[in-house]
Design a protein around this motif. Sequence first.
Motif, mmCIF file in Angstrom:
data_model
loop_
_atom_site.group_PDB
_atom_site.id
_atom_site.type_symbol
_atom_site.label_atom_id
_atom_site.label_comp_id
_atom_site.label_asym_id
_atom_site.label_seq_id
_atom_site.Cartn_x
_atom_site.Cartn_y
_atom_site.Cartn_z
ATOM 1 N N LEU A 56 0.806 -1.217 0.000
ATOM 2 C CA LEU A 56 0.000 0.000 0.000
ATOM 3 C C LEU A 56 0.843 1.274 0.000
ATOM 4 N N GLN A 59 0.879 3.279 -3.148
ATOM 5 C CA GLN A 59 -0.455 3.843 -3.383
ATOM 6 C C GLN A 59 -0.692 5.068 -2.503
ATOM 7 N N GLN A 119 -8.566 -0.390 1.168
ATOM 8 C CA GLN A 119 -7.651 0.712 1.464
ATOM 9 C C GLN A 119 -8.219 2.080 1.100
ATOM 10 N N PHE A 123 -7.146 5.969 2.199
ATOM 11 C CA PHE A 123 -6.998 7.102 1.281
ATOM 12 C C PHE A 123 -7.813 8.301 1.777
ATOM 13 N N GLY A 238 -6.018 5.916 -10.041
ATOM 14 C CA GLY A 238 -6.557 4.587 -9.776
ATOM 15 C C GLY A 238 -6.106 3.569 -10.806
ATOM 16 N N MET A 241 -2.719 2.394 -10.000
ATOM 17 C CA MET A 241 -2.731 1.472 -8.862
ATOM 18 C C MET A 241 -3.314 0.107 -9.221
ATOM 19 N N LEU A 243 -6.678 -0.444 -9.557
ATOM 20 C CA LEU A 243 -7.885 -0.630 -8.758
ATOM 21 C C LEU A 243 -9.001 -1.259 -9.595
#
Length: 308
Positions: A56, A59, A119, A123, A238, A241, A243
């Motif tokens: 994480l 991110q 997560q 954020f 995103g 990452m 996502l």
Amino acid sequence: MLDVVVLFFLFGLLAGLVRSELKLPPALYDTLSLFLLLAIGLKGGVGLAQQSLLPLLPQLALVILLGVVQTLLGFAVLRLKMNRVDAAATAAHYGSVSVATFAVGVNWLTERGISFESQLSIFLAVMEIPAILVGIVLARGISRETRWRMLAHESFLGKGVTLLLGGMAIGYLAGPDGVAPLKPLFVDLFKGALALFLLEMGLIVARQCQDLRKHGFFLLGFALLMPLASAGLGLAAGQLMGLSLGGLTLLATLAASASYIAVPATMRIALPQANPGLSLSAVLGVTFPFNIMLGIPLYHSWARHFTE
């Protein structure tokens, strides 16, 4: 069809616009805020207990950068019409995030059975802080007169961040089995608490709409277009990452939202000369209702286009 919690918001907005005597007790509003923050934190903490935390870190660095870029972008646009201090303070609101908008986004996805990464709750907590610090530096620069200790305490240990991080810590340490007995309170009642909270938000927005008329079309245009630009930045982050569809939608919603609790409280200490009416009328009069009524479905359609 509008979600039932959004209908509660519209009811409060209409009641406020027609100057009804409807009013929620201030203590109830504070209690609902506390409940929503803890519930979101607990859910995020339980999810984090089921995964490794080390992946994480990149991110988290990316969402911090996202908040900084949003604040700088907002400041550059607002300086076209505003003085330096007001532009910096307002930009900080738009670089930060709204817990209520996030809660509506979580409810919107949950109602449709769309999953998202745990997560996102982290954020939410992390993205409140960078915009505040950047906004202060943009307005005042770095000087000996800046009370950094007080500002750091207000930014990192404010009520919202403390409740979110505390809830996540409890959820992480207790795990799914430990939190299970609390499900009737923090899960089953979440939507009802959110509905009451949005009812009060509608009443607040009705008051801010009257102030918005004083500030002209420039601020109105900014309050509508800045969330769209921020949502695009959130979707790009995103994607980097990796996502899921739900995660992309929720990060775009977070990026598009604007703070009306943490940032105003901190700016009163850091920039007392800034005009709070400018930022709050834009955030509460335009951006918040736009996001919860039209923005979230729009960001979901953008996210679906990204994933496809």
